[in-house]
Design a protein around this motif. Structure first.
Motif, PDB file in Angstrom:
ATOM      1  N   ASP A  31       0.867  -1.190   0.000  1.00 47.30           N
ATOM      2  CA  ASP A  31       0.000   0.000   0.000  1.00 47.30           C
ATOM      3  C   ASP A  31       0.895   1.229   0.000  1.00 47.30           C
ATOM      4  OD1 ASP A  31      -2.380  -1.441   0.112  1.00 47.30           O
ATOM      5  OD2 ASP A  31      -2.155  -1.722   2.292  1.00 47.30           O
ATOM      6  N   LEU A  32       0.504   2.231  -0.758  1.00 49.20           N
ATOM      7  CA  LEU A  32       1.320   3.446  -0.818  1.00 49.20           C
ATOM      8  C   LEU A  32       0.929   4.400   0.296  1.00 49.20           C
ATOM      9  CD1 LEU A  32       1.441   4.333  -4.630  1.00 49.20           C
ATOM     10  CD2 LEU A  32       3.057   2.977  -3.271  1.00 49.20           C
ATOM     11  N   VAL A  33       1.917   5.121   0.837  1.00 50.52           N
ATOM     12  CA  VAL A  33       1.612   6.250   1.722  1.00 50.52           C
ATOM     13  C   VAL A  33       2.000   7.516   0.960  1.00 50.52           C
ATOM     14  CG1 VAL A  33       1.973   4.886   3.802  1.00 50.52           C
ATOM     15  CG2 VAL A  33       3.876   6.220   2.886  1.00 50.52           C
ATOM     16  N   ASP A  34       1.607   8.648   1.515  1.00 53.58           N
ATOM     17  CA  ASP A  34       1.886   9.926   0.841  1.00 53.58           C
ATOM     18  C   ASP A  34       3.362  10.064   0.502  1.00 53.58           C
ATOM     19  OD1 ASP A  34      -0.453  11.062   0.400  1.00 53.58           O
ATOM     20  OD2 ASP A  34      -0.312  12.611   1.974  1.00 53.58           O
ATOM     21  N   GLY A  35       3.637  10.527  -0.699  1.00 53.06           N
ATOM     22  CA  GLY A  35       5.031  10.736  -1.113  1.00 53.06           C
ATOM     23  C   GLY A  35       5.601   9.544  -1.871  1.00 53.06           C
ATOM     24  N   GLU A  36       4.838   8.454  -1.947  1.00 52.80           N
ATOM     25  CA  GLU A  36       5.366   7.244  -2.600  1.00 52.80           C
ATOM     26  C   GLU A  36       4.736   7.012  -3.974  1.00 52.80           C
ATOM     27  OE1 GLU A  36       6.669   4.449   1.171  1.00 52.80           O
ATOM     28  OE2 GLU A  36       4.734   4.057   0.219  1.00 52.80           O
ATOM     29  N   VAL A  37       5.490   6.258  -4.767  1.00 54.85           N
ATOM     30  CA  VAL A  37       5.060   5.880  -6.108  1.00 54.85           C
ATOM     31  C   VAL A  37       5.325   4.387  -6.271  1.00 54.85           C
ATOM     32  CG1 VAL A  37       5.792   6.067  -8.535  1.00 54.85           C
ATOM     33  CG2 VAL A  37       5.361   8.149  -7.206  1.00 54.85           C
ATOM     34  N   LEU A  38       4.394   3.690  -6.901  1.00 51.99           N
ATOM     35  CA  LEU A  38       4.605   2.264  -7.179  1.00 51.99           C
ATOM     36  C   LEU A  38       5.026   2.103  -8.636  1.00 51.99           C
ATOM     37  CD1 LEU A  38       4.334  -0.737  -6.277  1.00 51.99           C
ATOM     38  CD2 LEU A  38       1.978  -0.651  -7.153  1.00 51.99           C
ATOM     39  N   LEU A  39       6.226   1.525  -8.823  1.00 51.11           N
ATOM     40  CA  LEU A  39       6.697   1.226 -10.180  1.00 51.11           C
ATOM     41  C   LEU A  39       6.436  -0.240 -10.477  1.00 51.11           C
ATOM     42  CD1 LEU A  39      10.216   2.965 -10.173  1.00 51.11           C
ATOM     43  CD2 LEU A  39       8.012   3.915 -10.923  1.00 51.11           C
ATOM     44  N   ARG A  40       5.962  -0.502 -11.675  1.00 52.17           N
ATOM     45  CA  ARG A  40       5.877  -1.880 -12.159  1.00 52.17           C
ATOM     46  C   ARG A  40       7.117  -2.121 -13.016  1.00 52.17           C
ATOM     47  NH1 ARG A  40       4.809  -4.404 -16.624  1.00 52.17           N
ATOM     48  NH2 ARG A  40       4.069  -2.589 -17.771  1.00 52.17           N
TER      49      ARG A  40
END
Ligand code: NAP
Length: 362
Positions: A31-40
């Motif tokens: 799960d992302l929190v503020d400030g994060e990005v999920l890369l595939r």
């Protein structure tokens, strides 16, 4: 009522004490929190350089880039970094939008969470706390849209060669900058490796004679490249000219080859630079210096500015990539099994010098 299964991610890890023991762990998407990005993670390459990251995982802190614990693995496992392309899958950060494509340093895994900082048209840096003290060039993610060297038709060449060619480009630049330490010959071990022949490509015809040292099975490939004036097998070090001031560029790390070169050249060996260790034997402490591309990169960023360095690199890359596409047979596999097979093939030295392993991660 049937439940939809949680979306899963996967991670390949190797036993830090035995790099031939490989596991693939499945785990939920974070799960992302503020400030994060999920890369595939989309597409990566495997060359001897990735094995070197693992061999030097402790001493050069390569294991610290992608810690195993958030992926449900304990610290006995390591994630050897790979290079390639990823896509933004989800984002909480303005300016980093889903669907954007990036090049960078990636885990051998389906996904990576980053914390973008210094976001601009060229990309961003991962400011995750655990990466803050690690060498900064590895923390840069470059958008394909802001990259002078990017060409969609050549993604696989960029995957395989980009960090290696950058090293070769910086190595050639440093040697030229230092007047080749007064040498008239450059002897290069593991001459069939991409990093070695890319450096030879940059240096050939500029002054010093280029002599490649390689294994018997790679002599024909290496000679056909046309980047070396002479190619010798490792057991022919006694054929090196003992009257010519020489620099040894060691990419193999084989202690017995360094010893033989020293014995043959004596005081005519004016500089002995450890660049790599395809033999998987850490041996740099016995060299006169160790080459680490980020050091020369910092110098040239100061001299030329970031844009100046990027422009010079993009020019050099365009010239090299025209030649290099005929020097590599790209083998593309898909998914974790292909990544495992590529890792074991390169680790075991079974991949012919012509082969370039690329893995589509899904
Ligand atoms: N200092 C830096 O900043 C820097 C940056 C980039 C790369 N490097 C280093 O340069 C080296 C070359 O990397 P690369 O990715 O260009 O390699 P690569 O293209 O995958 O190299 C393949 C060659 O390495 C040798 N080799 C491969 N596996 C081996 C094994 N298991 N045992 C013995 N020799 C083996 C063989 O060459 P021969 O038969 O010719 O020996 C083979 O043809 C690596 O050690 C890498 O870490 C250093």
């Amino acid at each position: 009522m049937t439940q939809t299964p949680a979306p899963t991610a996967w991670t390949l890890a190797v036993d830090r004490a035995d790099l031939s023991r490989v596991t693939v762990a499945a785990h939920p998407l974070p799960d992302l929190v503020d400030g994060e990005v999920l890369l595939r993670v989309d597409r990566v390459g495997v060359t001897a350089n990735n094995i070197t990251y693992a061999v030097l995982g402790e001493s050069f802190r390569y294991w610290e880039f992608f810690p195993p614990q958030p992926r449900g693995l304990d610290a006995a496992w390591g994630l050897p970094p790979v290079w390639g392309f990823a896509e933004v899958q989800a984002s909480t950060v303005p300016g980093v939008t889903p669907g954007r494509r990036l090049y960078g340093y990636l885990p051998p895994a389906s996904h990576l969470v980053v914390r973008p900082d210094r976001v601009d048209a060229q990309g961003f840096r991962d400011a995750s706390a655990h990466r803050a003290e690690l060498p900064s060039p590895y923390n840069a993610y470059r958008l394909t849209t802001g990259d002078q060297a990017y060409d969609a038709a050549q993604e696989d060449l960029l995957i395989l060669f980009r960090p290696l060619f950058f090293t070769s480009f910086m190595l050639a630049d440093q040697l030229e900058d230092s007047g080749y330490h007064g040498a008239e010959a450059l002897v290069v071990s593991s001459a069939s490796s991409k990093t070695a022949y890319a450096a030879a490509f940059e240096l050939h015809g500029k002054g010093p004679r280029l002599v490649g040292l390689t294994s018997p099975g790679n002599v024909a490939f290496t000679a056909d490249l046309g980047c070396y004036d002479e190619v010798l097998t490792y057991d022919r070090v006694h054929d090196l000219d003992p009257d010519r001031p020489t620099v040894y560029l060691d990419l193999s790390g084989r202690p017995e080859v360094r010893e033989a070169v020293r014995a043959r050249l004596g005081p005519r060996l004016v500089h002995d630079l450890a660049v790599g260790l395809t033999s998987q034997t850490p041996n740099a402490q016995s060299a006169s210096a160790v080459f680490f591309a980020p050091v020369q990169m910092r110098k040239r960023t100061q001299d030329w500015g970031r844009d100046g360095l990027d422009a010079r690199f993009a020019d050099a890359w365009r010239r090299f990539s025209v030649a290099a596409r005929d020097w590599v047979d790209v083998t593309v596999g898909t998914g974790p099994d292909a990544l495992r097979a590529a890792w074991l093939d390169v680790l075991g030295g079974r991949a012919p010098a012509r082969t370039g392993h690329v893995v589509a991660m899904r």
